[in-house]
Enzyme design. Structure first.
Site, PDB file in Angstrom:
ATOM      1  N   GLU A  17     -19.729  92.758  45.182  1.00  0.00           N
ATOM      2  CA  GLU A  17     -20.768  93.605  44.585  1.00  0.00           C
ATOM      3  C   GLU A  17     -20.855  93.416  43.072  1.00  0.00           C
ATOM      4  OE1 GLU A  17     -20.596  97.321  47.815  1.00  0.00           O
ATOM      5  OE2 GLU A  17     -19.896  97.628  45.762  1.00  0.00           O
ATOM      6  N   GLU A  18     -19.718  93.290  42.433  1.00  0.00           N
ATOM      7  CA  GLU A  18     -19.728  93.217  40.960  1.00  0.00           C
ATOM      8  C   GLU A  18     -20.038  91.823  40.429  1.00  0.00           C
ATOM      9  OE1 GLU A  18     -16.687  94.924  38.504  1.00  0.00           O
ATOM     10  OE2 GLU A  18     -16.295  96.522  39.949  1.00  0.00           O
TER      11      GLU A  18
ATOM     12  N   GLU B  34     -15.785  94.946  46.628  1.00  0.00           N
ATOM     13  CA  GLU B  34     -16.043  95.257  45.221  1.00  0.00           C
ATOM     14  C   GLU B  34     -16.227  93.981  44.388  1.00  0.00           C
ATOM     15  OE1 GLU B  34     -16.611  97.908  43.363  1.00  0.00           O
ATOM     16  OE2 GLU B  34     -16.368  99.482  44.864  1.00  0.00           O
TER      17      GLU B  34
END
Lengths: 184, 184
Positions: free
Chosen positions: A62-63, A59
């Site tokens: 991805e962010e 995460e």
């Protein structure tokens, strides 16, 4: 007591507190599409079968575009009737991560802003959520006085019946207690 | 990254390590209908909407007849493809509980045996599961050197958007770090 088998009652979300120990800065984002633009740690929901640490690392990448590695589990939140969980309960876990890259390339679909922020500033600013503020204070305590004060490291142990392995998180167990076998 | 809402992926089980600090004995059971009769902490699955600590107290009462109160969270285990979870993942949490009654009246449908066992004996016996052994060692460490070394106490905080409250578990945060507001 019911002896019927259970069913899934919780979704699991994981956030990563990525701390650059050399600079004392931590990676924070502001979510897009939220009325309150509070700084928080990047994170999201676990995929089925995904380990907690793997969710945090994925995460964060991805962010924010930042590569990182899992160090420890810091906190567990349980929330019922979570608005995004369709009446299910929500387990939200924050991990301590170590950065492996530093150039931010954030996802514009998820984030409004992303930056490396001084950890002490995050710990005591009002521009954040209650949980981020609290875990930033905890992380600042660990940064100043040793991460062993705050860390729940992971240990892999065998399951008795299935032969599979699982991940267990708790405060570090001193070697003396782990090894002791004499019952006096 | 998917921006679809999530769904429940985990069942949550909770066990209670009920320690009588006056005698150094801990409440243990042996499950009925298991081929391996290993000592373990009583526990079971959370009901929908039920807090971790409430599950621990309820399951201990149902299985053993012992009344208790929640003190802290000790460990979190994550396991995928758990045999009893229909392909879902399993989160298994062990809590530290304090006994409020002492007379065992165990459930014969669930338990083969139930007794108050010396904590040190449980920590170093081979007649137990790997996770019980490890958490018994951790609990013995806390019993000998202070529970602050092992405890994740609970704190209730407000959710930003829903106005609801949630439970947050992490290592104790010293008052100095909680209160500090001067940024020098």
């Amino acid at each position: 007591p019911s002896r019927l088998p259970g069913f899934a009652t919780h979704q699991v979300g994981v956030a990563g507190a990525v701390l650059d120990e050399d600079t004392g800065r931590v990676l924070v984002v502001q979510d897009k599409n939220k009325t309150l633009n509070a700084w928080k740690f990047p994170g999201g929901l676990s995929d089925p079968g995904e380990d907690i640490g793997a969710t945090a690392v994925r995460e964060v990448l991805e962010e924010t575009g930042i590569k990182s590695e899992f160090k420890s589990l810091l906190s567990i939140r349980q929330q019922h009737n979570h608005p995004g969980a369709f009446g299910k309960s929500d387990m939200y876990i924050i991990c301590r991560l170590k950065p492996l890259s530093y150039s931010i390339n954030f996802c514009p679909h998820e984030c409004l802003k992303c930056e490396w922020m001084d950890l002490q500033e995050l710990a005591y600013t009002s521009h954040t959520t209650p949980i981020t503020s609290r875990i930033a204070k905890l992380l600042f305590y660990g940064y100043k006085e040793g991460f062993h004060n705050i860390d729940l490291p992971v240990k892999t142990l065998p399951a008795v019946y299935s032969g599979l392995f699982y991940s267990l998180y708790h405060k570090e167990l001193p070697a003396f207690y782990e090894a002791k076998t004499d019952l006096q």
